[in-house]
Structures are given as C-alpha cells and as structure tokens.
Scaffold this motif. Structure first.
Motif, PDB file in Angstrom:
ATOM      1  N   ALA A 142     -62.191  25.212  10.334  1.00 48.59           N
ATOM      2  CA  ALA A 142     -62.854  23.933  10.171  1.00 48.59           C
ATOM      3  C   ALA A 142     -61.870  22.779  10.376  1.00 48.59           C
ATOM      4  CB  ALA A 142     -63.502  23.837   8.796  1.00 48.59           C
ATOM      5  N   MET A 143     -60.611  23.000   9.952  1.00 45.87           N
ATOM      6  CA  MET A 143     -59.641  21.904  10.099  1.00 45.87           C
ATOM      7  C   MET A 143     -59.400  21.581  11.562  1.00 45.87           C
ATOM      8  SD  MET A 143     -56.977  22.539   6.944  1.00 45.87           S
ATOM      9  CE  MET A 143     -55.636  22.542   8.066  1.00 45.87           C
ATOM     10  N   ALA A 144     -59.381  22.586  12.417  1.00 48.95           N
ATOM     11  CA  ALA A 144     -59.104  22.358  13.830  1.00 48.95           C
ATOM     12  C   ALA A 144     -60.214  21.570  14.506  1.00 48.95           C
ATOM     13  CB  ALA A 144     -58.910  23.693  14.545  1.00 48.95           C
ATOM     14  N   THR A 145     -61.421  21.680  13.986  1.00 46.74           N
ATOM     15  CA  THR A 145     -62.553  20.989  14.596  1.00 46.74           C
ATOM     16  C   THR A 145     -63.112  19.881  13.710  1.00 46.74           C
ATOM     17  OG1 THR A 145     -64.101  22.616  13.690  1.00 46.74           O
ATOM     18  CG2 THR A 145     -63.232  23.036  15.916  1.00 46.74           C
ATOM     19  N   ALA A 146     -62.370  19.465  12.707  1.00 51.90           N
ATOM     20  CA  ALA A 146     -62.855  18.451  11.755  1.00 51.90           C
ATOM     21  C   ALA A 146     -63.332  17.190  12.468  1.00 51.90           C
ATOM     22  CB  ALA A 146     -61.779  18.106  10.739  1.00 51.90           C
ATOM     23  N   GLY A 147     -62.696  16.829  13.551  1.00 54.26           N
ATOM     24  CA  GLY A 147     -63.082  15.631  14.292  1.00 54.26           C
ATOM     25  C   GLY A 147     -64.448  15.725  14.933  1.00 54.26           C
ATOM     26  N   ASP A 148     -64.988  16.937  15.028  1.00 54.01           N
ATOM     27  CA  ASP A 148     -66.312  17.136  15.607  1.00 54.01           C
ATOM     28  C   ASP A 148     -67.416  17.152  14.554  1.00 54.01           C
ATOM     29  OD1 ASP A 148     -65.124  17.384  18.116  1.00 54.01           O
ATOM     30  OD2 ASP A 148     -64.941  19.560  17.928  1.00 54.01           O
ATOM     31  N   PHE A 149     -67.047  17.189  13.282  1.00 48.20           N
ATOM     32  CA  PHE A 149     -68.041  17.300  12.222  1.00 48.20           C
ATOM     33  C   PHE A 149     -68.855  16.016  12.102  1.00 48.20           C
ATOM     34  CE2 PHE A 149     -67.192  20.963   9.192  1.00 48.20           C
ATOM     35  CZ  PHE A 149     -66.526  21.714  10.133  1.00 48.20           C
ATOM     36  N   LYS A 150     -70.149  16.174  12.043  1.00 47.45           N
ATOM     37  CA  LYS A 150     -71.053  15.060  11.793  1.00 47.45           C
ATOM     38  C   LYS A 150     -71.193  14.917  10.273  1.00 47.45           C
ATOM     39  CE  LYS A 150     -73.263  15.016  16.177  1.00 47.45           C
ATOM     40  NZ  LYS A 150     -72.127  14.420  16.816  1.00 47.45           N
ATOM     41  N   PRO A 151     -71.704  13.780   9.786  1.00 42.90           N
ATOM     42  CA  PRO A 151     -71.809  13.588   8.340  1.00 42.90           C
ATOM     43  C   PRO A 151     -72.499  14.736   7.600  1.00 42.90           C
ATOM     44  CG  PRO A 151     -72.213  11.525   9.430  1.00 42.90           C
ATOM     45  CD  PRO A 151     -72.118  12.582  10.515  1.00 42.90           C
ATOM     46  N   GLN A 152     -73.581  15.237   8.155  1.00 45.62           N
ATOM     47  CA  GLN A 152     -74.291  16.330   7.481  1.00 45.62           C
ATOM     48  C   GLN A 152     -73.389  17.559   7.351  1.00 45.62           C
ATOM     49  OE1 GLN A 152     -77.766  17.939   9.425  1.00 45.62           O
ATOM     50  NE2 GLN A 152     -78.520  18.804   7.512  1.00 45.62           N
ATOM     51  N   ALA A 153     -72.623  17.866   8.377  1.00 44.92           N
ATOM     52  CA  ALA A 153     -71.733  19.027   8.335  1.00 44.92           C
ATOM     53  C   ALA A 153     -70.614  18.832   7.311  1.00 44.92           C
ATOM     54  CB  ALA A 153     -71.146  19.293   9.724  1.00 44.92           C
ATOM     55  N   VAL A 154     -70.078  17.625   7.227  1.00 45.88           N
ATOM     56  CA  VAL A 154     -69.039  17.333   6.238  1.00 45.88           C
ATOM     57  C   VAL A 154     -69.602  17.551   4.837  1.00 45.88           C
ATOM     58  CG1 VAL A 154     -67.607  15.521   5.205  1.00 45.88           C
ATOM     59  CG2 VAL A 154     -67.781  15.694   7.687  1.00 45.88           C
ATOM     60  N   ALA A 155     -70.739  16.928   4.570  1.00 50.33           N
ATOM     61  CA  ALA A 155     -71.345  17.014   3.240  1.00 50.33           C
ATOM     62  C   ALA A 155     -71.724  18.449   2.891  1.00 50.33           C
ATOM     63  CB  ALA A 155     -72.578  16.112   3.164  1.00 50.33           C
ATOM     64  N   MET A 156     -72.294  19.176   3.827  1.00 46.21           N
ATOM     65  CA  MET A 156     -72.743  20.536   3.538  1.00 46.21           C
ATOM     66  C   MET A 156     -71.571  21.508   3.370  1.00 46.21           C
ATOM     67  SD  MET A 156     -75.836  20.027   3.035  1.00 46.21           S
ATOM     68  CE  MET A 156     -76.317  21.700   2.688  1.00 46.21           C
ATOM     69  N   LEU A 157     -70.509  21.331   4.143  1.00 48.46           N
ATOM     70  CA  LEU A 157     -69.336  22.187   3.974  1.00 48.46           C
ATOM     71  C   LEU A 157     -68.726  21.975   2.593  1.00 48.46           C
ATOM     72  CD1 LEU A 157     -67.163  24.170   4.902  1.00 48.46           C
ATOM     73  CD2 LEU A 157     -65.942  22.220   5.886  1.00 48.46           C
ATOM     74  N   MET A 158     -68.571  20.720   2.208  1.00 49.32           N
ATOM     75  CA  MET A 158     -68.002  20.435   0.901  1.00 49.32           C
ATOM     76  C   MET A 158     -68.918  20.935  -0.213  1.00 49.32           C
ATOM     77  SD  MET A 158     -65.066  19.258   1.567  1.00 49.32           S
ATOM     78  CE  MET A 158     -64.505  18.556   0.027  1.00 49.32           C
ATOM     79  N   ARG A 159     -70.211  20.791  -0.016  1.00 54.06           N
ATOM     80  CA  ARG A 159     -71.175  21.282  -1.014  1.00 54.06           C
ATOM     81  C   ARG A 159     -71.085  22.800  -1.130  1.00 54.06           C
ATOM     82  NH1 ARG A 159     -77.334  22.130  -0.864  1.00 54.06           N
ATOM     83  NH2 ARG A 159     -77.850  22.044  -3.053  1.00 54.06           N
ATOM     84  N   ALA A 160     -71.010  23.485   0.005  1.00 53.61           N
ATOM     85  CA  ALA A 160     -70.910  24.953  -0.005  1.00 53.61           C
ATOM     86  C   ALA A 160     -69.639  25.409  -0.718  1.00 53.61           C
ATOM     87  CB  ALA A 160     -70.948  25.491   1.421  1.00 53.61           C
ATOM     88  N   LEU A 161     -68.542  24.754  -0.445  1.00 52.17           N
ATOM     89  CA  LEU A 161     -67.282  25.103  -1.112  1.00 52.17           C
ATOM     90  C   LEU A 161     -67.391  24.902  -2.617  1.00 52.17           C
ATOM     91  CD1 LEU A 161     -64.735  23.547   1.400  1.00 52.17           C
ATOM     92  CD2 LEU A 161     -65.184  25.988   1.038  1.00 52.17           C
ATOM     93  N   ALA A 162     -68.057  23.828  -3.013  1.00 49.09           N
ATOM     94  CA  ALA A 162     -68.221  23.554  -4.444  1.00 49.09           C
ATOM     95  C   ALA A 162     -69.103  24.607  -5.105  1.00 49.09           C
ATOM     96  CB  ALA A 162     -68.813  22.165  -4.653  1.00 49.09           C
ATOM     97  N   VAL A 163     -70.192  24.971  -4.451  1.00 48.78           N
ATOM     98  CA  VAL A 163     -71.115  25.970  -5.003  1.00 48.78           C
ATOM     99  C   VAL A 163     -70.445  27.334  -5.104  1.00 48.78           C
ATOM    100  CG1 VAL A 163     -73.255  27.242  -4.536  1.00 48.78           C
ATOM    101  CG2 VAL A 163     -73.205  24.755  -4.321  1.00 48.78           C
ATOM    102  N   MET A 164     -69.673  27.678  -4.088  1.00 50.02           N
ATOM    103  CA  MET A 164     -68.998  28.980  -4.067  1.00 50.02           C
ATOM    104  C   MET A 164     -67.778  29.002  -4.982  1.00 50.02           C
ATOM    105  SD  MET A 164     -69.191  29.932   0.024  1.00 50.02           S
ATOM    106  CE  MET A 164     -67.461  29.670   0.127  1.00 50.02           C
ATOM    107  N   GLU A 165     -67.397  27.816  -5.470  1.00 50.78           N
ATOM    108  CA  GLU A 165     -66.182  27.682  -6.275  1.00 50.78           C
ATOM    109  C   GLU A 165     -65.002  28.318  -5.542  1.00 50.78           C
ATOM    110  OE1 GLU A 165     -66.997  29.049 -10.241  1.00 50.78           O
ATOM    111  OE2 GLU A 165     -68.535  27.518 -10.519  1.00 50.78           O
TER     112      GLU A 165
END
Length: 121
Positions: free
Chosen positions: A1-24
């Motif tokens: 994800a870090m290598a392609t972070a510049g391609d992430f749209k707002p929804q992808a940023v929010a959902m990735l962070m949300r998924a990481l939080a949910v998965m702890e």
C-alpha cells in the motif's frame, strides 16, 4: 500500500485505515504516515462518511493525527456539513474527543446545526 499510496482515493484511504483499526493490526508507521499524507492531499474530495471513517480509525488505533490533517479534515467537514447524517455527526465528535481534539468552533456549529435540522425533519 505504501508504494501506491499516491494512487489512493479518499474512500480507499478511509477504508484501509478503518480495516486496520477493526483488525487491530500491528501498524507500520510508514503506512500510517503515507495514508495521513494522502488524506491531506485529497482532503477536498472526502465525503462526510470518509472523514468520519478516517478520524474514527485513527482514534481507535490511538493515533493522534498531525495538526495539518486535523485542520484539513475539519475544514472538509465544515464544507460538507449539510451532507452529514446525524449519526456521522455524533461519530465525528466522539472520534475527536477520543483523540483529545477540541473541534474548531465553526465546525461544531456547522455540524450541530446539521444534527438539529435532521431532528426537525
């Protein structure tokens, strides 16, 4: 994800962070920095739900975002306050509280106004 972070749209940023939080998940500091950076770059495109998901995820992971990200997300929330659902207002305020962030007075007024209008509808 870090290598392609510049391609992430707002929804992808929010959902990735949300998924990481949910998965702890064990967090990679570089990934968090990259996603916060991308969020700042694309803040003007965030929808209310995405603002809420990002801020709640950071709060759940006990990450205090840098001041520029907080300012960007609060500004975007003010711009889109009329589009917030009542539960999103509550969730955003709770996330800010959990991070020890006092909402900007203009933001508080804007989103509380939205919640009040929803109540009257």
């Amino acid at each position: 994800a870090m290598a392609t972070a510049g391609d992430f749209k707002p929804q992808a940023v929010a959902m990735l962070m949300r998924a990481l939080a949910v998965m702890e998940a064990r967090l990679d500091a570089g990934l968090v920095v990259a996603m916060q950076g991308r969020a700042k770059e694309t803040a003007g495109e965030f929808k209310p739900r995405e603002v809420v998901h990002l801020m709640r995820a950071l709060a759940k992971m006990d990450i205090t975002p840098d001041e520029a990200l907080v300012d960007a997300m609060q500004a975007r929330a003010m711009e889109t306050a009329g589009d917030f659902e009542p539960e999103e207002v509550a969730r955003l305020l709770v996330a800010l509280e959990l991070m020890g962030i006092q909402p900007d007075a203009s933001l508080a007024t804007a989103i509380k106004g939205r919640a009040y209008r929803s109540f009257r509808e």
